[in-house]
Write a protein that holds these residues in place. Sequence first.
Motif, PDB file in Angstrom:
ATOM      1  N   SER A  85      35.956   9.906  64.462  1.00  0.00           N
ATOM      2  CA  SER A  85      37.530   9.326  64.587  1.00  0.00           C
ATOM      3  C   SER A  85      37.473   9.049  66.036  1.00  0.00           C
ATOM      4  CB  SER A  85      38.412   9.770  63.722  1.00  0.00           C
ATOM      5  OG  SER A  85      38.557  11.001  64.163  1.00  0.00           O
ATOM      6  N   ASP A 178      46.996   9.421  62.617  1.00  0.00           N
ATOM      7  CA  ASP A 178      45.625   9.957  62.832  1.00  0.00           C
ATOM      8  C   ASP A 178      45.871  10.915  61.618  1.00  0.00           C
ATOM      9  OD1 ASP A 178      43.433  11.729  63.367  1.00  0.00           O
ATOM     10  OD2 ASP A 178      43.911  11.758  65.405  1.00  0.00           O
ATOM     11  N   TYR A 181      43.780  15.616  59.369  1.00  0.00           N
ATOM     12  CA  TYR A 181      43.919  16.581  58.245  1.00  0.00           C
ATOM     13  C   TYR A 181      44.590  16.449  57.082  1.00  0.00           C
ATOM     14  CZ  TYR A 181      42.669  18.970  62.442  1.00  0.00           C
ATOM     15  OH  TYR A 181      41.714  19.236  63.669  1.00  0.00           O
ATOM     16  N   THR A 204      38.862  10.856  59.302  1.00  0.00           N
ATOM     17  CA  THR A 204      37.715  11.368  59.605  1.00  0.00           C
ATOM     18  C   THR A 204      36.774  11.995  58.412  1.00  0.00           C
ATOM     19  OG1 THR A 204      36.506  12.872  61.185  1.00  0.00           O
ATOM     20  CG2 THR A 204      38.441  13.529  60.489  1.00  0.00           C
ATOM     21  N   SER A 206      34.937  14.670  59.431  1.00  0.00           N
ATOM     22  CA  SER A 206      34.498  15.863  60.021  1.00  0.00           C
ATOM     23  C   SER A 206      35.198  17.002  59.392  1.00  0.00           C
ATOM     24  CB  SER A 206      34.983  15.825  61.493  1.00  0.00           C
ATOM     25  OG  SER A 206      34.381  14.809  62.117  1.00  0.00           O
ATOM     26  N   LYS A 207      36.353  16.994  58.889  1.00  0.00           N
ATOM     27  CA  LYS A 207      37.026  18.183  58.319  1.00  0.00           C
ATOM     28  C   LYS A 207      37.241  18.084  56.612  1.00  0.00           C
ATOM     29  CE  LYS A 207      38.440  18.180  62.451  1.00  0.00           C
ATOM     30  NZ  LYS A 207      39.318  17.142  63.598  1.00  0.00           N
TER      31      LYS A 207
HETATM   32  C1  LIG Z   1      39.019  16.552  64.569  1.00  0.00           C
HETATM   33  C2  LIG Z   1      40.135  15.619  64.852  1.00  0.00           C
HETATM   34  C3  LIG Z   1      39.944  14.173  65.384  1.00  0.00           C
HETATM   35  C4  LIG Z   1      38.317  13.696  65.741  1.00  0.00           C
HETATM   36  O1  LIG Z   1      37.495  13.845  64.741  1.00  0.00           O
HETATM   37  P1  LIG Z   1      35.943  13.459  64.906  1.00  0.00           P
HETATM   38  O2  LIG Z   1      35.097  14.711  64.579  1.00  0.00           O
HETATM   39  O3  LIG Z   1      35.828  12.687  66.098  1.00  0.00           O
HETATM   40  O4  LIG Z   1      35.865  12.348  63.775  1.00  0.00           O
HETATM   41  C5  LIG Z   1      40.817  13.505  65.509  1.00  0.00           C
HETATM   42  N1  LIG Z   1      41.961  13.615  65.481  1.00  0.00           N
HETATM   43  C6  LIG Z   1      42.504  15.066  65.086  1.00  0.00           C
HETATM   44  C7  LIG Z   1      43.818  15.335  65.166  1.00  0.00           C
HETATM   45  C8  LIG Z   1      41.474  15.964  65.068  1.00  0.00           C
HETATM   46  O5  LIG Z   1      42.041  17.331  64.923  1.00  0.00           O
END
Ligand SMILES: *Cc1c(COP(=O)(O)O)cnc(C)c1O
Length: 349
Positions: A85, A178, A181, A204, A206-207
């Motif tokens: 993201s 955004d 989470y 994302t 990622s989490k």
């Molecule tokens: C982790 C995070 C992202 C970015 O995640 P990517 O690994 O680049 O997808 C974006 N915004 C917040 C608030 C995050 O904590």
Amino acid sequence: MSRFLAKKFEGLKPYTPGEQPQNQKLIKLNTNESPFPPSPKAVEAAITEAKKLNLYSDPACRVFLSALSEHFGVGTEQVFASNGSDEVLAFLFQALSENGAAFADQTYGFYPVYCNLYGVIPKIIPLKDDFSIDPKDYYGLKETIFIANPNAPTGLALSLSEIRGILDHNLNTLVVIDEAYVDFGAESAVPLLKEYDNLLIVGTFSKSRSMAGARLGYAVGSEELIADLNRIKFSFNPYNVNRMTLAAAAAAIRDRAYFEAARDEIIKTRTDTIDALRKRGYLCTDSKANFIFVRNPDMPGKEIYQKLRERDILVRWFDIERIRDWLRITVGTREEMDALLAALKEIGG
Ligand SMILES: *Cc1c(COP(=O)(O)O)cnc(C)c1O
């Protein structure tokens, strides 16, 4: 710095990512990754797709975006895929923040970095004393608004009605939510897209999808906003997401059961960890994310961070005045959190 770097970048301060040590024995609770592997179906899809790595990925990301649009119940022209993201956020600062960018004093550290990189003027809005966001502080702004919901590193979330208030008072301003989470206990603003064309959601894998290493982010918004993002992407890097990631992500979305089980486990572990720490006198925010934000009123944050590190537990400490005594600790497995609690007891907290 070489003598070739453009003058305008001489003062650029890059984002400081959380440490990624290669020491396997470390309990890593510093970058909000999932402690669980991706869905086995996602792994299998990635392995199959690897055999086609001789070919470019689909620049339209069709297989993934059709799964994503189905997931959110929006049109396929309303979704966009990015390399993490971070990439779509970068596009938004670069191309959709002409009048500046408004965000909290304590929030995702990349927002001020992108302002710097792209020459966007930041408008910093302090969180209230309890670290919450006052929606009224965001009413009637000219700057593009960036709100992480839940916010990082506080874990606190706005309700949909609070977000609605911000949208209603900014009908001609872009509001970016955004939702990195959101799956861990907040409400997604995606349903509001039917009513608001000034809203863009960023998310994302990622989490909550356990795919940080695959680098996949997305945006959901009006067809016009998504077309703008594609205009930037196709002027920069049409193949921005690799084929293994796209295939894995489509499979991950469809494996609902796996996603829900991992998410539920993290929420339960978070609740239990916060309960245990509050009993010992720690201050903890009411986190709706996959991390907790905690403070021991009797011990400096830096000291706890260092003593945990000596015990092979890595958490995130920010050398920032307002939150210097707070720690952001990723929710790991139950065993990892038990080890954390035991180490904190040893340290005397
Ligand atoms: C982790 C995070 C992202 C970015 O995640 P990517 O690994 O680049 O997808 C974006 N915004 C917040 C608030 C995050 O904590």
